[in-house]
Write an enzyme that holds these catalytic residues in place. Sequence first.
Site: not given
Length: 777
Positions: A450, A658, A711, A616, A622, A660, A22-24
Amino acid sequence: MTTTAEFPSGTILGYPRIGRRRELKKAVEAFWAGSITAAELETTAAQLRGATRERLAQLGLGRTDSAIPESFSFYDQVLDTAVTVGAVPARFAALVGADGRIDLAGYFTLARGEGDNLPLEMTKWFDSNYHYLVPEIGPETVFSLASDRIVREFVEAKEAGFITRPVIVGPLTFLLLSKASDEAPAGFEPLSRLDDLLPVYAALLDRLAAVGALWVQLDEPGLVSESSDVPREDTLQALAWAYAALGRLARRPAIFVAAPYGSLDDALPVLAATPVEAIGLDLVRGTVPEPTPGLADKVLVAGVIDGHNIWRGDLGAALDRAVALRELSPTVAVSTSTSLLHVPHDVADESSLGEPLSSWLAFADQKVGQVHTLARGLLLGAGAVEQELGAADAALATRQAAPGVRDGAVRGRAAALTDADFSRGEYAIRLKAQEAALGLPLLPTTTIGSFPQTPDIRRARARFLQGTVTEHEYRTLMQAEIARVVELQEEIGLDVLVHGEPERNDMVQYFAENLDGFAVTENGWVQSYGSRCTRPSILWGDVSRPKPITVEWSSYTQGLTAKPVKGMLTGPVTILAWSFVRDDQPLGETARQVALALRDEIGDLEAAGIGIVQVDEPALRELLPLKTKDHAEYLDWSVGSFRLATAGVADTTQIHTHLCYSEFGVVLEAIANLDADVTSIEAARSRMDVVHDIEAGGFDHGIGPGVWDIHSPRVPGVAEITELLETAVGAIPARQVWVNPDCGLKTRGYAETVESLQNMLEATRIVRERIGAAVNA
């Protein structure tokens, strides 16, 4: 016209761009925090691109034959395309320089917003768990070649000894995925701007040819989907026009049109009649097409390696599908079905999965190896790769026979279900019982679940996993955090509280770690959106719940307050959507197993005195199939699995869900069929567009359209939230409306969380008073 270079025998449509560790992500977030400069971020990105090219060459893709796709992005490929063609919304005009360009900071501002300027909307990329930013196009949008980054990255590769294949979202998909700008008139369709957009693509192709690009990949997954509001005949007409225009350019690279995530169907003959040189076919989701005029002159790129899942699969069958394409064209190449951005980097990075599970898997690097194997098999015959095909067959046989893949007790319980197991009583009766039991005010306020995960929480979890903190010490730390979150919510004035989920690393992985039939990874990171990465769990066997998972945490929290506390669970569809799911049985069967495990958990929460349980399902939309003919079957099992999980409770127990990241209008009937007492949904980023669908659909259950886009780092003001809430209660009876953020607060910081929630409560007070005044007038 272009002089067509030979297409590589094996390729991929894209590769993970976040970096093996996850360097980027880390570099981008450091740039946002101001701890590194734009130049330093560019250096890290260039190093990652270079490492990717070298790795792909080591795995068998050619260095100079355009086999390696140049598919890097700092944030999102659709945003990249918008910036490339100059599609910057009017509210961000100040970010555009005198030369028409936008710098890296401005690029991220489009994605994250700034001040009163909301960011671009974000939604799911077809039926994947990746999110793209939605371009805004209107009659006022001035298209131009405003960024040459794609050209510069090709030159960067060339200077390192590579001839790569630049990748960009194609013009049809770009416009089909766009929304009308705020300035556009009613009924405006972005696709109507195709004639104005094509010259920019033409200029880009000319620039790429000038610097030596032999092939360019134009991604057109919009052609396989039937979810667009644009009539299909209009899309097909635009397809013919666009690629005829690009095909007749005097100078350009050869064009490879990739169409992942499904079959092209009626778009295939249209595309075959254009001058494009290569067509990518998803033969994992689709099938080998019938003979079609024009295909014999094309390179057919057989997407036979699944880019969307992590199973090693049946390589022999994949090779057979690629060979079958030779009946349509003499020139066939092998590729992945989609970009590999949907899968982790390398199975070899996982030390804890163990055998035999590891032998069943293929992450990105292994899939590149599979492409290389099948390309050899296609060129030289199956005998040349007999050993590799045999090893894959052996792994598949081991997987099918492994203990836990099939559990008789789980299957017997599922087989014994009746219609009564999927149904609750009448909503009106439940509503009356819940109002009496809960005593909530008009416009009840809550959060999605959360709360911010602080560095201290993450360190405590890491130390517990490392064994340097005992289980008792860890629980004490988590309980202290829960107590702090409860006190904070009571101080702010929320009506229904949550425990904040400090003990959870991820809303799916947490349950996967506590259910049989799952495995989790150490380094299996996949980009979800921007710098946000997840580690999808691996659902490899039949699912059951060995013991309660959340009951102790919820019971502890409820003991701290007189206000109702929500028990928090992840629903069966989302657990499937955000995991790598077994591919050896229908999804509906797997969803039913997960639902039964959750049903047991809900029953235990109810028995422990938890009067509200939220299940949730943010992924419901999707997974909706891209083909209309497949919708009914999907909605039957997806809605059914939610109802199976939630139907066993008493009328007094309030079930929330929920959702989204979605356009809800197309599944509003399915949301109603979930029969949840309250549904909270993402709405702030789209400025409450969804409430008009709800109003038109006659939805009569509780609904919480989000009033704060979590977000983005922006803190919404009281006036902004009040306006959104007024829009909601203007379209939906106030007695149904709940007030909540768009989503969970895990990724936010505490300062912005507290200020935003305080603003949310103040806006709620204002609207409550206005409603009360109107009633008393």
